[in-house]
Scaffold this motif. Structure first.
Motif, short mmCIF file in Angstrom:
data_model
loop_
_atom_site.label_atom_id
_atom_site.label_comp_id
_atom_site.label_asym_id
_atom_site.label_seq_id
_atom_site.Cartn_x
_atom_site.Cartn_y
_atom_site.Cartn_z
N CYS A 149 0.84 -1.21 0.00
CA CYS A 149 0.00 0.00 0.00
C CYS A 149 0.87 1.26 0.00
O CYS A 149 0.61 2.21 -0.74
N SER A 150 1.90 1.25 0.85
CA SER A 150 2.75 2.44 0.97
C SER A 150 3.52 2.70 -0.32
O SER A 150 3.73 3.87 -0.70
N GLU A 151 3.91 1.64 -1.01
CA GLU A 151 4.65 1.84 -2.26
C GLU A 151 3.74 2.36 -3.36
O GLU A 151 4.16 3.15 -4.20
N ARG A 152 2.45 1.96 -3.33
CA ARG A 152 1.50 2.57 -4.26
C ARG A 152 1.28 4.04 -3.92
O ARG A 152 1.02 4.86 -4.81
N HIS A 218 -7.40 4.35 0.78
CA HIS A 218 -6.89 5.01 -0.43
C HIS A 218 -6.10 4.06 -1.34
O HIS A 218 -6.16 4.18 -2.57
N PHE A 219 -5.36 3.11 -0.75
CA PHE A 219 -4.46 2.27 -1.54
C PHE A 219 -4.60 0.79 -1.20
O PHE A 219 -3.70 0.00 -1.48
N GLY A 220 -5.73 0.39 -0.59
CA GLY A 220 -5.96 -1.00 -0.25
C GLY A 220 -6.03 -1.89 -1.47
O GLY A 220 -6.14 -1.41 -2.60
N GLU A 221 -5.97 -3.20 -1.23
CA GLU A 221 -5.96 -4.14 -2.35
C GLU A 221 -7.06 -5.20 -2.17
O GLU A 221 -7.40 -5.54 -1.03
N PRO A 222 -7.62 -5.68 -3.26
CA PRO A 222 -7.32 -5.34 -4.67
C PRO A 222 -7.84 -3.97 -5.10
O PRO A 222 -7.52 -3.48 -6.17
#
Length: 278
Positions: A149-152, A218-222
């Motif tokens: 997430c942090s890298e996205r 904000h940047f969770g997956e998928p």
């Protein structure tokens, strides 16, 4: 507090850098609650200790030689004096890679020759040495998910892995590194490590939502999570944190290094000139 307890048997549990008995100027970047800056100001009453953060620390009293300032550390530094020691702690995810490179260069330029930099960072991943943390646990993939997430988001949480080389790349020498295992909960039998585990459990329990909500929504997956999904996930994590049969810990790294002395800088400059000559 966790690191003070872990290092209670050290001559100086506040830091490792050998800055001598009479430093004049010390900078604490990302001072947070301000406790480290206050403790160091008490330890060195003849030094000026500056604590810097983007928010003011919630303190009502400080020693007369402790100064708190609110600013963005990546802006131009305007302090007139050079520092003997620059300290950072728990800054993971604060900057993109180029921001870290800029910060270490600013620190290098602001230090007196022979001055020291020190940084302490946590690995956000959770481990166990006895296989009590298993794949079905939420904590198993906790750290790897947050790193992705942090890298996205463009602000990697791998600071504990990158800081050693980045500090060395900025020109620092005499590199040192110390590694820790911080228990997550009061499961250890050893009294000291049990106390550390209690403290770290309280830290996690209080900070979980602050760590997770923004990144996962904000940047969770998928795809980005809903607030409700985050809260359900954190409820499961809290249950695992309470489980005394999960012997989890998170690693931490401390790195300290020195700016070359004037003599070392002159020798390096002379070598560069010799190598550059035809």
């Amino acid at each position: 507090m966790v690191f003070l307890v872990l290092d209670h048997n050290q001559p100086n549990p506040l830091f490792r850098a050998p800055i001598g008995e009479s430093p004049k100027n010390i900078l604490d970047i990302g001072t947070g609650q301000g406790s480290w800056a206050i403790d160091v100001a008490d330890l060195y009453p003849s030094a000026t200790v500056r604590g810097l953060d983007i928010f003011p620390p919630p303190v009502s009293w400080m020693p007369p030689n402790c100064v708190f300032e609110v600013d963005d550390v990546l802006r131009e530094w305007t302090w007139r004096e050079s520092f003997d020691f620059i300290h950072m702690r728990l800054m993971y995810g604060a900057f993109p890679p180029e921001g870290w490179d800029q910060l270490y260069k600013q620190a290098y330029d602001a230090l007196e020759p022979g001055g020291w930099i020190e940084q302490m960072e946590l690995d956000v991943r959770v481990y166990s040495d006895d296989s009590t943390l298993r794949k079905e646990h939420q904590l198993w993939g906790w750290g790897d998910m947050f790193i992705r997430c942090s890298e996205r988001a463009g602000r990697s949480l791998r600071t504990h892995e990158t800081m050693h080389n980045a500090i060395e790349k900025a020109g620092f020498v005499d590199m040192h590194e110390e590694r820790y295992k911080i228990p997550l909960g009061p499961w250890p039998k050893d009294k000291l490590r049990k106390e550390v585990g209690h403290l770290q459990y309280a830290h996690w329990n209080a900070a979980l939502e602050g760590w997770a909500m923004w990144l996962l929504t904000h940047f969770g997956e998928p795809e980005p999570w809903t607030k409700e999904e985050v809260q359900v996930f954190l409820a499961k994590v809290r249950l695992e944190l309470k489980n005394p049969h999960i012997h989890a810990y998170e690693p931490a790294n401390r790195v300290w290094a020195r700016k070359p002395t004037k003599e070392e800088l002159k020798a390096k400059e002379a070598n560069v000139k010799i190598e550059a000559s035809p």
